[in-house]
Design a protein around this motif. Structure first.
Motif, PDB file in Angstrom:
ATOM      1  N   PHE A   4       0.814  -1.221   0.000  1.00  0.00           N
ATOM      2  CA  PHE A   4       0.000   0.000   0.000  1.00  0.00           C
ATOM      3  C   PHE A   4       0.843   1.264   0.000  1.00  0.00           C
ATOM      4  CE2 PHE A   4      -3.297  -2.649   2.269  1.00  0.00           C
ATOM      5  CZ  PHE A   4      -4.210  -2.614   1.236  1.00  0.00           C
ATOM      6  N   TYR A   5       2.163   1.158   0.061  1.00  0.00           N
ATOM      7  CA  TYR A   5       2.978   2.324   0.389  1.00  0.00           C
ATOM      8  C   TYR A   5       3.966   2.646  -0.714  1.00  0.00           C
ATOM      9  CZ  TYR A   5       4.628   5.670   3.859  1.00  0.00           C
ATOM     10  OH  TYR A   5       4.912   6.822   4.537  1.00  0.00           O
ATOM     11  N   PHE A  50      -1.892   6.683  -1.497  1.00  0.00           N
ATOM     12  CA  PHE A  50      -2.855   6.512  -2.587  1.00  0.00           C
ATOM     13  C   PHE A  50      -3.620   7.809  -2.806  1.00  0.00           C
ATOM     14  CE2 PHE A  50      -7.337   5.938  -3.639  1.00  0.00           C
ATOM     15  CZ  PHE A  50      -7.229   5.363  -4.913  1.00  0.00           C
ATOM     16  N   SER A  51      -4.012   8.455  -1.710  1.00  0.00           N
ATOM     17  CA  SER A  51      -4.750   9.711  -1.815  1.00  0.00           C
ATOM     18  C   SER A  51      -3.937  10.766  -2.557  1.00  0.00           C
ATOM     19  CB  SER A  51      -5.117  10.218  -0.419  1.00  0.00           C
ATOM     20  OG  SER A  51      -5.988   9.314   0.242  1.00  0.00           O
ATOM     21  N   ALA A  52      -2.646  10.883  -2.231  1.00  0.00           N
ATOM     22  CA  ALA A  52      -1.796  11.874  -2.901  1.00  0.00           C
ATOM     23  C   ALA A  52      -1.673  11.577  -4.384  1.00  0.00           C
ATOM     24  CB  ALA A  52      -0.411  11.889  -2.247  1.00  0.00           C
ATOM     25  N   LEU A  56      -1.168   1.286  -5.712  1.00  0.00           N
ATOM     26  CA  LEU A  56      -1.390   1.724  -4.336  1.00  0.00           C
ATOM     27  C   LEU A  56      -2.821   1.487  -3.870  1.00  0.00           C
ATOM     28  CD1 LEU A  56       0.556   5.127  -4.448  1.00  0.00           C
ATOM     29  CD2 LEU A  56       1.348   2.958  -3.487  1.00  0.00           C
ATOM     30  N   ASP A  57      -3.719   1.212  -4.809  1.00  0.00           N
ATOM     31  CA  ASP A  57      -5.123   0.997  -4.456  1.00  0.00           C
ATOM     32  C   ASP A  57      -5.302  -0.269  -3.629  1.00  0.00           C
ATOM     33  OD1 ASP A  57      -8.094   1.115  -4.696  1.00  0.00           O
ATOM     34  OD2 ASP A  57      -7.739  -0.666  -5.918  1.00  0.00           O
ATOM     35  N   GLY A  58      -4.689  -1.343  -4.045  1.00  0.00           N
ATOM     36  CA  GLY A  58      -4.705  -2.555  -3.236  1.00  0.00           C
ATOM     37  C   GLY A  58      -5.868  -3.486  -3.448  1.00  0.00           C
TER      38      GLY A  58
END
Length: 470
Positions: free
Chosen positions: A62-63, A360-362, A423-425
Motif C-alpha cells: 500500500f505504500y 494513494f490519496s496523494a 497503491l489501491d490494493g
C-alpha cells in the motif's frame, strides 16, 4: 547573497511520502517540470526522524509511489506478523524513497531537488547549509505536501512538566539503553506506545516490568483484514461487508462500535475497557495477545507533572519506583488541522481522500489535477477525509470516504485508473470474484448496504454534534 530564480510548472514543498507520491504521478502522466524542497537531507519526510525499530503497520504494497513497488511480495514467517504480507522497516522505507529520488526523479531531467532548505512561503526558500536564497516562478501550482505534519517522538515536546533527575527519553533512544532499569513506564496509548511495548517484549522484557500509561484506549483495525492479496479475499471483504451492515443498522455510536467489534472489524486491547480513541492503527492478533500480557495499565488521564517520586495525573497520582525509565510515546500523530480544501486556485494541499491511505490519496489528487478541470469538480472528487482522533470521528470520516468511493465509481476513466494503480490494493481483488458465487455474495452484501451506511453515518454524526453543542 544574490537570489537564484527557478522556473517550473509545479513547486512541491515536502518530499515525504505524500510529496513523493504526488510528484511521481506528475512525472508519469505529464511532461511537467517540478522543483522539490525539503528541510531534511534526504527524501522520506518524518521517516528521517523515526525510531530505529519502526515499521509500516499496513502491508508494504500500500505504500510508496505508484511507479515502483516497495514490497517484495513476501509473506512473513515467524514473529508477530506471521502469515501476513510483509511490513517494511523504517530503514527500508527511507532507502526506498532515496532510491526513487536518485534513480527515477532526478534522471528524468524534469525534477530539481533542494534538500536541507527552509521554505518561507510565496515560492521562496533558503538553504540551511549554505544560506543560498531561491525564488521559484511557478507556472501552474504550488503543492503543500507538509500539511499533515506527521509527528514522531524525537521531535515532540511533552505537554507536561518534568522534574530534574527523572530518567525520561523519547522512544528513539530506547535501543541505546546501557543500564537495565527496574521498571519501564510507557507514556502513551497510541500506535507509538504499542510499538514501544512490543519492542520491549520481543527483546525479552518481562511484561511485569512494564507499566503502561494509557490516558485513552484505542479501537484498532485487524491487520488480517487489510491484506491486498487474493488469499485474503474473504477476510478483507467480509470485514468491509460487516462495516457496511453495521453502519447501516447502528442506532447509536455505542451500538455502532459494538456491531463493528462483533463482526471483527474492530479490535481492542482490553475487553473490559471501552476505547475512546481511534487513529486507524492496525494490529495483528499475535500482537494483541502479546500486549495483553502487560497487566499494569494506568488510566488516570494525561500526565500533568512527572517527578522523581510521584506522577501527577488529571485524575490522581502514583508513586515512582526507584530506577524507573520513562519512555515518551505521547505525541499525537497529527495535530488538529484547519479545514482546507485540496484545490484552491494556485495551491494544492494533498490530504487523505480515502480512509487510512495517504499515499494513494496523494497519487489520486495528482491524477485529478492533471486530468480534470475546475476546482469545484476536482474538490468534489477529492473531498477531504480528516484524520480521526476520537472514536466519534469514525462516522464522519467514513461517510466522506464512502461518498468519494461512490463518486469515483461513477467515472469510468477514474475507475480504470484506480484499478491499475498499485497503491489501491483492493480493486484488483474484486476482479477475482468473477465467476465465483461465494465471492460475489460477499460483494453484494457490501454494496447493498452502501447508501444506507452513508446516510446513517451522517445521521449519527449530526446527532452527536447537536448533543455536544447543547
Amino acid at each position: 547573497m544574490p537570489e537564484t530564480v527557478i522556473e517550473v510548472d509545479y513547486l512541491v514543498v515536502g518530499t515525504g511520502a505524500v510529496g513523493m507520491a504526488f510528484a511521481d504521478v506528475l512525472l508519469n502522466e505529464s511532461d511537467a517540470t517540478i522543483a522539490m524542497v525539503d528541510r531534511y537531507a534526504k527524501p522520506g519526510g518524518h521517516w528521517n526522524a523515526a525510531y530505529p525499530f519502526v515499521q509500516l503497520h499496513q502491508p508494504s504494497q500500500f505504500y510508496g509511489v505508484t511507479s515502483r513497488e516497495l514490497s517484495r511480495g513476501r509473506v512473513e514467517q515467524g514473529g508477530l506478523n506471521d502469515g501476513l504480507n510483509e511490513l517494511a522497516s523504517g530503514a527500508e522505507v527511507s532507502a526506498y524513497f532515496d532510491d526513487v529520488m536518485r534513480h527515477q526523479f532526478l534522471p528524468s531531467g524534469r525534477v530539481q531537488y533542494f534538500p536541507m532548505c527552509d521554505y518561507q512561503g510565496d515560492g521562496r526558500f533558503v538553504s540551511k547549509v549554505g544560506g543560498n536564497e531561491y525564488r521559484v516562478k511557478v507556472r501552474k501550482k504550488i503543492v503543500d505536501a507538509t500539511f499533515l505534519k506527521t509527528k514522531v517522538p524525537s521531535t515532540h515536546t511533552p505537554n507536561f512538566s518534568i522534574e530534574d533527575g527523572v530518567k525520561f527519553m523519547p522512544l528513539n533512544d530506547l535501543p541505546k539503553i546501557t543500564h537495565q532499569p527496574d521498571r519501564y513506564v510507557i507514556v502513551g496509548g497510541g500506535k507509538t506506545g504499542i510499538d514501544a511495548c512490543l519492542w520491549l517484549l520481543q527483546m525479552g522484557c518481562d511484561p511485569d516490568k512494564i507499566q503502561w500509561i494509557r490516558p485513552r484506549d484505542a479501537w484498532l483495525l485487524n491487520r488480517r483484514n487489510t491484506q491486498p492479496t487474493e488469499d485474503f479475499f474473504f477476510d478483507v471483504f467480509n470485514a468491509q461487508a460487516g462495516l457496511m451492515e453495521s453502519a447501516a443498522a447502528a442506532e447509536s455510536f455505542d451500538d455502532l462500535f459494538t456491531k463493528l467489534e462483533d463482526c471483527g472489524y474492530f479490535l481492542r486491547l482490553d475487553e473490559g475497557h471501552r476505547p475512546e480513541m481511534f487513529h486507524g492503527a492496525t494490529i495483528s492478533i499475535a500482537e494483541l495477545a502479546a500486549l495483553r500480557a502487560i497487566k499494569d495499565v494506568v488510566r488516570l488521564g494525561r500526565i500533568t507533572h512527572l517527578g522523581t517520586e510521584q506522577i501527577e495525573f488529571q485524575r490522581g497520582s502514583l508513586p515512582v519506583s526507584k530506577n524507573t525509565l520513562f519512555v515518551d510515546c505521547s505525541a499525537r500523530p497529527v495535530d488538529e488541522l484547519p479545514d482546507v480544501q485540496v484545490f484552491a486556485a494556485d495551491v494544492i494541499t494533498p490530504q487523505m481522500v480515502r480512509s487510512y491511505q495517504p499515499v494513494f490519496s496523494a497519487a489520486l489528487v495528482a491524477h485529478v489535477e492533471l486530468h480534470y478541470h475546475g476546482d469545484g469538480e476536482k474538490n468534489r472528487l477529492c473531498a477531504v477525509v480528516p484524520p480521526p482522533e476520537a472514536d466519534t470521528d469514525f462516522a464522519h470520516f467514513t461517510a466522506i470516504s464512502f461518498t468519494n468511493q461512490y463518486n469515483w465509481s461513477q467515472d469510468g476513466d477514474l475507475s480504470e485508473w484506480i484499478l491499475q494503480n498499485r497503491l489501491d490494493g483492493f480493486s484488483q481483488m474484486v476482479k477475482t470474484a468473477e465467476g465465483n458465487p461465494e465471492k460475489i455474495a460477499v460483494l453484494k452484501r457490501m454494496r447493498s448496504n452502501g447508501v444506507a451506511a452513508v446516510m446513517n453515518l451522517m445521521k449519527l454524526d449530526q446527532e452527536y454534534k447537536q448533543a455536544e453543542a447543547q
